[in-house]
Design a protein around this motif. Structure first.
Motif, short mmCIF file in Angstrom:
data_model
loop_
_atom_site.label_atom_id
_atom_site.label_comp_id
_atom_site.label_asym_id
_atom_site.label_seq_id
_atom_site.Cartn_x
_atom_site.Cartn_y
_atom_site.Cartn_z
N UNK A 1 0.84 -1.19 0.00
CA UNK A 1 0.00 0.00 0.00
C UNK A 1 0.88 1.24 0.00
N UNK A 2 0.32 2.35 -0.47
CA UNK A 2 1.03 3.62 -0.51
C UNK A 2 0.62 4.46 0.69
N UNK A 3 1.59 4.85 1.49
CA UNK A 3 1.28 5.58 2.72
C UNK A 3 0.46 4.73 3.66
N UNK A 4 -0.59 5.32 4.25
CA UNK A 4 -1.43 4.55 5.17
C UNK A 4 -2.47 3.70 4.43
N UNK B 1 -12.66 1.83 -3.85
CA UNK B 1 -11.94 1.07 -2.82
C UNK B 1 -10.78 1.91 -2.31
N UNK B 2 -10.29 1.58 -1.12
CA UNK B 2 -9.11 2.27 -0.62
C UNK B 2 -7.86 1.71 -1.30
N UNK B 3 -6.78 2.45 -1.21
CA UNK B 3 -5.52 1.98 -1.78
C UNK B 3 -5.08 0.68 -1.13
N UNK B 4 -5.32 0.56 0.19
CA UNK B 4 -4.97 -0.68 0.88
C UNK B 4 -5.77 -1.85 0.35
N UNK C 1 -1.03 14.19 -6.12
CA UNK C 1 -2.20 14.28 -6.99
C UNK C 1 -2.51 12.96 -7.70
N UNK C 2 -1.58 12.00 -7.60
CA UNK C 2 -1.79 10.73 -8.27
C UNK C 2 -1.80 9.56 -7.29
N UNK C 3 -0.69 9.34 -6.59
CA UNK C 3 -0.55 8.14 -5.76
C UNK C 3 -1.17 8.29 -4.38
N UNK C 4 -1.12 9.48 -3.81
CA UNK C 4 -1.54 9.67 -2.42
C UNK C 4 -2.89 10.36 -2.29
N UNK C 5 -3.46 10.79 -3.39
CA UNK C 5 -4.74 11.50 -3.34
C UNK C 5 -5.88 10.53 -3.02
N UNK C 6 -6.88 11.01 -2.30
CA UNK C 6 -8.07 10.21 -2.03
C UNK C 6 -9.21 10.73 -2.89
N UNK C 7 -9.73 9.86 -3.77
CA UNK C 7 -10.76 10.27 -4.70
C UNK C 7 -11.93 9.30 -4.60
#
Length: 293
Positions: A183-186, A224-227, A260-266
């Motif tokens: 996962x990226x970040x949290x 879905x979340x990144x995790x 704006x790409x990997x860590x953004x929440x959309x």
């Protein structure tokens, strides 16, 4: 219908041309090289040059032009990203207005909403912040001339497209197969996704439904979340996913684009499509990955 498609060599473009032809529509393709087939017409977006005969008898135009936003950005890269979208959109919108073409479907992006955090964004939500959000405003505004001329304009705000043939999955699969993905970040940031079959079906649905205009979110109903995304990809590839990548590392690798790409929440949802009765083939993310991969 007779449909002109720009951006027909990209991931979505190739698929939509095939889908339209299978459905019985006729397609003309705009290319920037010398035409190599009878259905191709050469154009030059920066100069606004399009051959007049490309639009004879045309019922609709689909514009899917735009270079990749992935990777590190600098001033020149951002200029090219903007130009690859805004120049073709403006040129085609002017042609649609000039030749009285009834419909323009123009590519756009869910980046319009910026970082939504845990809040849900639909087509009524406001503008976010950042380079990509500001670019989307200008990208969509480039089509105004067609709308003002009386044409129906649909803005295809697309999310992450899942496909085994290119796209982001082709970049994510190798590290996960090697056991170094995570996962990226949290991992709590949301990802708005759509399978390529649903993307193509939605574009055709919008083309064939004349009552729909304006912005339309092209994404699955359940972001879905990144995790969750990363774990599902690991399951699909039968590889463990246990090495989270800290935000600092992501920012070091991607620079300005990381946020704006990997860590953004959309957390976007397709309200317009759902209310119009569009049926998604893929709603469950695990099932979509299994089907796509």
């Amino acid at each position: 219908m007779l449909i002109v498609v720009a951006g027909s060599t990209g991931l979505i473009g190739r698929a939509i041309v095939s889908e339209l032809r299978e459905a019985g529509h006729k397609v003309r393709r705009l290319v920037r090289r010398e035409p190599a087939a009878q259905d191709e017409h050469r154009w030059d977006p920066p100069s606004g040059t399009i051959p007049r005969d490309a639009f004879d008898g045309v019922d609709a135009v689909i514009n899917l032009c735009g270079s990749s936003v992935q990777g590190r950005w600098n001033a020149e890269r951002k200029r090219r990203i903007r130009a690859s979208r805004i120049e073709p959109a403006r040129t085609l919108a002017e042609a649609v207005a000039e030749y009285g073409i009834p419909t323009l479907l123009n590519a756009s992006s869910l980046s319009f909403y910026g970082n939504t955090g845990d809040d849900v964004a639909d087509e009524t939500s406001g503008l976010g912040r950042g380079f990509l959000a500001e670019m989307v405003v200008d990208w969509e505004a480039a089509t105004t001339v067609a709308r003002d001329a009386g044409s129906r304009v649909v803005l295809l705000r697309t999310g992450l497209v899942l496909s085994s043939d290119g796209g982001l999955l082709s970049l994510l699969r190798p590290p996960i197969r090697l056991g170094v993905g995570g996962r990226l970040g949290d991992g709590r940031q949301y990802v708005a996704w759509i399978s390529l079959p649903d993307e193509v079906a939605a574009i055709r649905f919008l083309l064939e439904n004349p009552d729909i205009s304006g912005p339309v979110n092209l994404c699955a109903p359940e972001p879905v979340t990144n995790g969750e995304f990363t774990k599902a990809l690991g399951r699909a590839l039968q590889r463990p996913v246990y090495l989270p990548i800290p935000k600092a590392v992501v920012r070091a690798v991607l620079g300005e684009s990381a946020d704006e790409l990997a860590l953004i929440s959309l957390r976007a949802v397709p309200r317009v499509l759902c209310e119009a009765g569009f049926t998604f083939r893929h709603v469950d993310f695990d099932a979509a990955l299994a089907d796509v991969l």
